[in-house]
Design an enzyme around this catalytic site. Structure first.
Site, PDB file in Angstrom:
ATOM      1  CD  GLU A 129      -2.955  -1.313   2.165  1.00 27.69           C
ATOM      2  OE1 GLU A 129      -2.808  -0.645   3.214  1.00 27.69           O
ATOM      3  OE2 GLU A 129      -3.940  -2.049   1.969  1.00 27.69           O
TER       4      GLU A 129
ATOM      5  CB  CYS B 255      -3.775  -6.201  -5.887  1.00 27.40           C
ATOM      6  SG  CYS B 255      -5.238  -5.228  -5.562  1.00 27.40           S
TER       7      CYS B 255
ATOM      8  CD  GLU C 219      -4.920 -10.857  -6.243  1.00 22.87           C
ATOM      9  OE1 GLU C 219      -4.336  -9.914  -5.672  1.00 22.87           O
ATOM     10  OE2 GLU C 219      -6.126 -11.075  -6.105  1.00 22.87           O
TER      11      GLU C 219
ATOM     12  CB  CYS D 158      -9.760  -6.520  -7.182  1.00 18.56           C
ATOM     13  SG  CYS D 158      -8.258  -5.917  -8.005  1.00 18.56           S
TER      14      CYS D 158
HETATM   15  N1  THU Z   1      -6.198  -6.550  -2.426  1.00 18.55           N
HETATM   16  C1  THU Z   1      -5.341  -7.439  -3.043  1.00 18.55           C
HETATM   17  O1  THU Z   1      -4.140  -7.467  -2.763  1.00 18.55           O
HETATM   18  N2  THU Z   1      -5.870  -8.261  -3.983  1.00 18.55           N
HETATM   19  C2  THU Z   1      -7.177  -8.290  -4.348  1.00 18.55           C
HETATM   20  O2  THU Z   1      -7.529  -8.980  -5.292  1.00 18.55           O
HETATM   21  C3  THU Z   1      -8.166  -7.521  -3.579  1.00 18.55           C
HETATM   22  C4  THU Z   1      -7.599  -6.445  -2.704  1.00 18.55           C
HETATM   23  C5  THU Z   1      -5.640  -5.624  -1.436  1.00 18.55           C
HETATM   24  C6  THU Z   1      -5.670  -4.171  -1.840  1.00 18.55           C
HETATM   25  C7  THU Z   1      -5.622  -3.474  -0.505  1.00 18.55           C
HETATM   26  O3  THU Z   1      -4.248  -3.335  -0.109  1.00 18.55           O
HETATM   27  C8  THU Z   1      -6.302  -4.430   0.441  1.00 18.55           C
HETATM   28  O4  THU Z   1      -6.356  -5.675  -0.226  1.00 18.55           O
HETATM   29  C9  THU Z   1      -7.706  -4.005   0.834  1.00 18.55           C
HETATM   30  O5  THU Z   1      -8.455  -3.751  -0.293  1.00 18.55           O
END
Ligand code: THU
Length: 177
Positions: free
Chosen positions: A85, A94, A96, A132
């Site tokens: 983040e 993210c 993935e 996502c």
């Molecule tokens: N997040 C992921 O790493 N992968 C996903 O497919 C969904 C969301 C992360 C983004 C953010 O740092 C945290 O999860 C909360 O949304």
């Protein structure tokens, strides 16, 4: 030429296949939680463990929602990622996406067989975590490069939902176009 009926039939077959996979999962759920030997193979367990291990290095101070991702390739290699983040929230990456970027940076251009995604226990419910929308598209890039439709192991507190990337991103646009 495939008319609308043929196309609908293909779609129905695809969704029935997805439902069959989900049924397999819920049966697995009845047999017990993943990690206790229910429904997943040793290779899947290894992939899930790698995703969990990656999540331990998540940099997620803003959401407090550590995610782990692990990609398995045809040669047996596993490439992991976790969410990273940023104080400027919208710039967060993210798990993935990071894993795919690492794999591409290692020179991998296909051969993606399976992906495991894990979220934190007890946060946002027990439901399996699904990639996502942006991550689906990013995964599609490396999948289409090698013409595979990888299994996506969405890990929940009590079950693993196994889908195909094409279930999550039907008719995806990618390098094959
Ligand atoms: N997040 C992921 O790493 N992968 C996903 O497919 C969904 C969301 C992360 C983004 C953010 O740092 C945290 O999860 C909360 O949304």
């Amino acid at each position: 030429m495939a008319g609308p009926h043929a196309i609908r039939a293909r779609l129905r077959r695809a969704s029935v296949a997805a439902m069959d996979r989900e049924r397999k999962l819920s049966r697995a759920g009845q047999r017990g939680p993943v990690g206790m030997g229910g429904g997943t193979t040793m290779k899947d367990e290894e992939l899930i463990a790698a995703a969990r291990e990656a999540a331990a290095n998540a940099y997620a101070p803003y959401s407090d929602y550590p995610v782990g991702a692990a990609l398995r390739f045809a040669d047996g290699a596993i490439v992991t990622g976790t969410n990273i983040e940023n104080a400027s929230y919208g710039l967060s990456l993210c798990a993935e996406t990071l894993a795919v970027a690492k794999a591409l940076a290692e020179g991998r251009r296909g051969g993606l067989e399976a992906v495991a995604v894990t979220g934190p226990a007890g946060k946002g419910g027990d439901a399996p975590i699904t990639p996502c929308g942006r991550c689906r598209q990013v995964l599609n890039e490396i999948a289409q490069l090698g013409a595979t439709d990888p299994a996506i192991l969405c890990v929940g507190a009590h079950e693993v939902m196994e889908l195909r990337l094409s279930d999550l991103l039907p008719h995806g646009f990618g390098p094959a176009h």
